[in-house]
Every structure is written in structure tokens, then in C-alpha cells.
Design an enzyme around this catalytic site. Structure first.
Site, mmCIF file in Angstrom:
data_model
loop_
_atom_site.group_PDB
_atom_site.id
_atom_site.type_symbol
_atom_site.label_atom_id
_atom_site.label_comp_id
_atom_site.label_asym_id
_atom_site.label_seq_id
_atom_site.Cartn_x
_atom_site.Cartn_y
_atom_site.Cartn_z
ATOM 1 N N PRO A 2 -3.901 41.399 50.479
ATOM 2 C CA PRO A 2 -3.975 41.688 49.063
ATOM 3 C C PRO A 2 -2.591 41.669 48.415
ATOM 4 C CG PRO A 2 -5.092 43.346 50.391
ATOM 5 C CD PRO A 2 -4.203 42.571 51.289
ATOM 6 N N GLU A 3 -2.496 40.961 47.314
ATOM 7 C CA GLU A 3 -1.271 40.940 46.516
ATOM 8 C C GLU A 3 -1.534 41.749 45.240
ATOM 9 O OE1 GLU A 3 0.349 36.963 46.233
ATOM 10 O OE2 GLU A 3 -0.818 36.312 47.954
ATOM 11 N N ARG A 124 -6.651 44.646 61.224
ATOM 12 C CA ARG A 124 -5.416 44.486 62.003
ATOM 13 C C ARG A 124 -4.574 45.746 62.124
ATOM 14 N NH1 ARG A 124 -2.923 38.805 60.004
ATOM 15 N NH2 ARG A 124 -1.374 39.191 61.595
#
Length: 288
Positions: A2-3, A124
Site C-alpha cells: 500500500p502506498e 509477510r
DNA sequence: CACTTGACCTGTCCGC
DNA sequence: TGCGGACAGGTCAAGT
């Protein structure tokens, strides 16, 4: 993953969904995802109500009535998904991309007094949730170093260009990804804005002209605003606070489009590595 | 200080 | 179908 546009989309969703709800209990399986001492959680999280949901760069802040804040970074694969009463069945137009929760990627669960829940999922395990006094949040290292918000109304093209001076001898791609230069830019919007400004990602910062900086500034803001409008980019993992995908990838011009035609000149888009990241360009529009 | 590289993790995809 | 290796949207720490 996500940016800025994705985190902003999550922030807006959570703002609608969790304000005024009171935390009843929490679960966290991974100390790394939620490293706070249980004592802090008992004293400042349980029984506290959500008062606000804010964002700075790619960091989310969930403010609590206890004067503490949950500070959250989604990193590559983090998700924050709220589940209320309504169950979205298969085939329902609002069906979440995510199945039953919790699942094997769930790292932290917040349960509210009304029975609804907020899940922090992270395949992750790079992401994290921290419980900090609200007044201390601006003092954490990341907040002290991070650059200005590129979409703020008072952020000018001149200021944008000036921020790059410190990174004169690196590539423009590495510099624009540097969170201390400008906040919130990640790999997707770096590639998209460099294409828009017709700048090759490996160009050194000290070869970029004032006009090119101005164009990059305009393109970056335009692409991020469009991405927010489209609810962000879902390539694999990203979902909003309701577990739904964003649609910016349908509008991407180069990102993940290697082998396809440049929308401007029809030249085939290529992919290579720049600044250690997968990088997509039109070799005709963007030259060294 | 500026710059680059590798590490943190898990899952998936691609070529053999 | 199995297996090894490369790769994935973000930051850090440690190296030069």
C-alpha cells in the site's frame, strides 16, 4: 504494497466504520506484529473508544479516548479489514475479497463492545501495530524524518523540486521513493508519474531540469488523486477497510504492463530493475 | 552525510 | 507434478 492512495482509502473507510466504537478485547499472535506489553494494552486499549483515524505518509493512526494511538504500518501485504454484523454472502455485489476472518494471516484482532471486529492481516509479517501515547507519535524516528505530504494544498512545485537537492547524485527513481524527500510514494506511483513526466527512472537527480521537476510534481499529484478516486491499486493483496479491491490498476499506463503498448505512442512497455525495484517504462517516451 | 545492498517473511509463478 | 529460484507494492540496518 500500500502506498499513499491505498492507505488513504483504508483511512477513509475506517473513519466511517470504527469511530466511537469501544474496544472490548484484543488478540495478537505475533509479538513482532504487535510488540506492546500486555500491561499497556490492558490499561490504554481495552475500554478505550476510537476518536479519530488519521494518516501521515503510509502510516495510519487510530486515536483512542485514552490519549493513546494505535500506529499502524501495512508495509507490503498488510490489510485492515472491518467486519460488522452484515455477512456478505457469495455472489453479493459487496462481497469481500477476503474470506472468513480470522484466517492464517491474521496477526491482530480488535473486538468492539458491539461485537464487530477489526482484523490486521499480514501475510509477510513486515507490517506492525504499536500502541503509543498520542503526543509521542510525532516524535518517533519515522515521523521526524518523513517528507511533506504531496497532496496538501500548500505543497508547491518549488518546494517539491527543492526537496531533491539532498539526493543530487542518485537516480530520480531512488529519490522519489525516498520517504524523507516526499511522503507516500511507492513503486506503483513512482513508475506512473515518471511515465507521465517522460523521465527515465535512471536519470540522475542533478540532470533533471526545472521544467521536468514541475511536470513530475503535476503528474505525481494527478496520479495519486486519481488513484484515491479509484480506491487504490489492487495487484494482489491490497484491500480496503471492507475487504474490497481498488481499481486503479485498470487505469495504469505502465505499471505491470510490460509487453503492452504505451498509451501515448504504442511502443512496447519494458520492465527492468532500477533502484533495486521492478521498473516499468516506455522506452520511446522515457529516454536516458 | 549520501548512497547501495541485503535483510525482514510468506506465497506464487516460471522454467526445467 | 515437483523443485529450485526469482520476485513481490516498504522500510531499516549496515556496509562503502
Amino acid at each position: 504494497m500500500p502506498e499513499l492512495p491505498e492507505v488513504e482509502t483504508v483511512r477513509r473507510g475506517l473513519h466511517e466504520l470504527i469511530i466511537n466504537r469501544t474496544v472490548k478485547k484484543t488478540d495478537h499472535d505475533a509479538p513482532k506484529s504487535f510488540p506492546n506489553a500486555d500491561a499497556d494494552v490492558r490499561e490504554f486499549l481495552i475500554g478505550a473508544a476510537i476518536t479519530d483515524v488519521r494518516r501521515r505518509a503510509k502510516v495510519l493512526m487510530i486515536d483512542l479516548s485514552s490519549a493513546y494511538t494505535l500506529v499502524i504500518h501495512l508495509k507490503m501485504t498488510g490489510q485492515l479489514v472491518y467486519r460488522g454484523d452484515s455477512v456478505f454472502g457469495a455472489g453479493h455485489p459487496n462481497e469481500s475479497l477476503i474470506g472468513e476472518l480470522p484466517d492464517r494471516s491474521t496477526r491482530v484482532t480488535l473486538e468492539f463492545t458491539d461485537g464487530s471486529r477489526l482484523f490486521f492481516n499480514d501475510q509477510r509479517k513486515f507490517g506492525w501495530v504499536k500502541l503509543l501515547p498520542t503526543l509521542e507519535v510525532p516524535n518517533i524516528d519515522f515521523m521526524k524524518k518523513v517528507g511533506p505530504e504531496p497532496l496538501e494544498a500548500d505543497f508547491t512545485a518549488d518546494e517539491f523540486a527543492a526537496r531533491f537537492a539532498r539526493r543530487a547524485k542518485t537516480s530520480i527513481k531512488a529519490a522519489i521513493l525516498d520517504q524523507t524527500v516526499v511522503a507516500g510514494v511507492g513503486n506503483i506511483y513512482a513508475d506512473e508519474s515518471l511515465w507521465g513526466a517522460r523521465i527515465h527512472p535512471k536519470r540522475l537527480v542533478n540532470t533533471i531540469t526545472p521544467d521536468e521537476f514541475k511536470k513530475l510534481y503535476t503528474e505525481l499529484r494527478a496520479v495519486m488523486n486519481l488513484a484515491i478516486e479509484k480506491g487504490g491499486s489492487t495487484d494482489k493483496n491490497y484491500v480496503n477497510a471492507e475487504g474490497k479491491r481498488g481499481s486503479y490498476m485498470d487505469f495504469a499506463r505502465v505499471f505491470r504492463r510490460e509487453g503492452l503498448a504505451c498509451p501515448r505512442c504504442q511502443t512496447e512497455i519494458i520492465k527492468f530493475k532500477a533502484a533495486g525495484r521492478g521498473t516499468h517504462i516506455c522506452p520511446h517516451c522515457q529516454q536516458l
